[in-house]
Scaffold this active site. Structure first.
Site, PDB file in Angstrom:
ATOM      1  N   CYS A   4       0.858  -1.203   0.000  1.00 32.04           N
ATOM      2  CA  CYS A   4       0.000   0.000   0.000  1.00 32.04           C
ATOM      3  C   CYS A   4       0.890   1.246   0.000  1.00 32.04           C
ATOM      4  CB  CYS A   4      -0.917  -0.005   1.229  1.00 32.04           C
ATOM      5  SG  CYS A   4      -1.768   1.565   1.475  1.00 32.04           S
ATOM      6  N   HIS A  46      -4.056   0.742   8.500  1.00 35.90           N
ATOM      7  CA  HIS A  46      -4.578   0.485   7.157  1.00 35.90           C
ATOM      8  C   HIS A  46      -6.062   0.108   7.207  1.00 35.90           C
ATOM      9  CE1 HIS A  46      -4.404  -0.478   2.883  1.00 35.90           C
ATOM     10  NE2 HIS A  46      -5.217  -1.475   3.196  1.00 35.90           N
ATOM     11  N   ASN A  87     -13.476   9.596  -1.650  1.00 36.83           N
ATOM     12  CA  ASN A  87     -13.931   8.752  -2.745  1.00 36.83           C
ATOM     13  C   ASN A  87     -13.934   7.318  -2.241  1.00 36.83           C
ATOM     14  OD1 ASN A  87     -14.072  10.892  -4.674  1.00 36.83           O
ATOM     15  ND2 ASN A  87     -11.845  10.809  -4.883  1.00 36.83           N
ATOM     16  N   GLY A  93     -14.110   6.732  -8.180  1.00 32.11           N
ATOM     17  CA  GLY A  93     -12.762   7.105  -8.612  1.00 32.11           C
ATOM     18  C   GLY A  93     -11.688   6.879  -7.567  1.00 32.11           C
ATOM     19  N   HIS A  98      -6.465   2.898   0.594  1.00 31.01           N
ATOM     20  CA  HIS A  98      -6.159   3.172   2.009  1.00 31.01           C
ATOM     21  C   HIS A  98      -7.007   4.408   2.292  1.00 31.01           C
ATOM     22  CE1 HIS A  98      -3.105   3.462   5.480  1.00 31.01           C
ATOM     23  NE2 HIS A  98      -3.931   4.481   5.654  1.00 31.01           N
ATOM     24  N   HIS A 100      -8.769   7.712   2.818  1.00 36.26           N
ATOM     25  CA  HIS A 100      -8.178   9.060   2.839  1.00 36.26           C
ATOM     26  C   HIS A 100      -9.237  10.093   2.517  1.00 36.26           C
ATOM     27  CE1 HIS A 100      -7.733   7.493  -1.273  1.00 36.26           C
ATOM     28  NE2 HIS A 100      -7.920   8.742  -1.687  1.00 36.26           N
TER      29      HIS A 100
HETATM   30  P1  AMP Z   1      -8.386   8.874  -4.778  1.00 38.85           P
HETATM   31  O1  AMP Z   1      -8.579   9.036  -6.266  1.00 38.85           O
HETATM   32  O2  AMP Z   1      -9.481   9.491  -3.960  1.00 38.85           O
HETATM   33  O3  AMP Z   1      -8.089   7.452  -4.390  1.00 38.85           O
HETATM   34  O4  AMP Z   1      -7.108   9.757  -4.433  1.00 38.85           O
HETATM   35  C1  AMP Z   1      -5.797   9.277  -4.434  1.00 38.85           C
HETATM   36  C2  AMP Z   1      -4.921  10.496  -4.437  1.00 38.85           C
HETATM   37  O5  AMP Z   1      -3.603  10.101  -4.059  1.00 38.85           O
HETATM   38  C3  AMP Z   1      -4.779  11.193  -5.812  1.00 38.85           C
HETATM   39  O6  AMP Z   1      -5.238  12.532  -5.710  1.00 38.85           O
HETATM   40  C4  AMP Z   1      -3.282  11.112  -6.101  1.00 38.85           C
HETATM   41  O7  AMP Z   1      -2.790  12.267  -6.748  1.00 38.85           O
HETATM   42  C5  AMP Z   1      -2.692  10.928  -4.716  1.00 38.85           C
HETATM   43  N1  AMP Z   1      -1.404  10.264  -4.667  1.00 38.85           N
HETATM   44  C6  AMP Z   1      -1.044   9.089  -5.245  1.00 38.85           C
HETATM   45  N2  AMP Z   1       0.225   8.775  -4.943  1.00 38.85           N
HETATM   46  C7  AMP Z   1       0.690   9.759  -4.137  1.00 38.85           C
HETATM   47  C8  AMP Z   1       1.934  10.006  -3.484  1.00 38.85           C
HETATM   48  N3  AMP Z   1       2.972   9.167  -3.595  1.00 38.85           N
HETATM   49  N4  AMP Z   1       2.044  11.134  -2.736  1.00 38.85           N
HETATM   50  C9  AMP Z   1       1.012  11.985  -2.624  1.00 38.85           C
HETATM   51  N5  AMP Z   1      -0.189  11.802  -3.206  1.00 38.85           N
HETATM   52  C10 AMP Z   1      -0.353  10.714  -3.961  1.00 38.85           C
END
Ligand code: AMP
Length: 114
Positions: A4, A46, A87, A93, A98, A100
């Site tokens: 993850c 997690h 989301n 989307g 994990h 957030h």
């Molecule tokens: P979601 O589409 O709601 O699952 O959002 C996932 C978010 O994680 C997206 O806005 C990505 O730009 C962000 N993301 C993915 N990898 C990283 C990373 N290594 N550091 C910071 N943000 C990330």
């Protein structure tokens, strides 16, 4: 969880710009910001998504909201407004499984949710 990406950020195995951390929660800047302030707030434990919440682990939602308030203050958003977005699942989307919350602000966001 081993594969993850957010667990790796939490364990400092991969770099991120951390803006807030406490016992249960971490927050770091989104790698692809959609607004001047775009911070991801995650539980250190997690939990894949809202669908995996139950009575035993849902207490972290209060911690996430309290962190959001503190981060908004630190980022100069207090009194101006910001959006807290989750989301959940493929159709919404969700790309990182994990739990957030996106804290987004620093400009007028408009009235639409989609
Ligand atoms: P979601 O589409 O709601 O699952 O959002 C996932 C978010 O994680 C997206 O806005 C990505 O730009 C962000 N993301 C993915 N990898 C990283 C990373 N290594 N550091 C910071 N943000 C990330």
């Amino acid at each position: 969880m081993a594969d993850c990406i957010f667990c790796k950020i939490i364990n400092k195995e991969i770099p991120s710009t951390i803006v807030y951390e406490d016992e249960t929660v971490m927050a770091f800047r989104d790698i692809k910001p959609v607004a001047p302030v775009h911070v991801l707030i995650v539980p250190k434990k997690h939990i894949p998504s809202v669908e995996a919440l139950d009575r035993d682990n849902a207490g972290v939602l209060a911690d996430i909201h309290l962190a959001a308030k503190k981060i908004a203050e630190k980022e100069g958003l207090s009194g101006k407004g910001f959006r807290l977005i989750n989301n959940c699942g493929k159709d919404a989307g969700q790309t990182v499984f994990h739990l957030h919350y996106h804290l987004i602000g620093g400009r007028e966001l408009g009235e639409k949710l989609i």
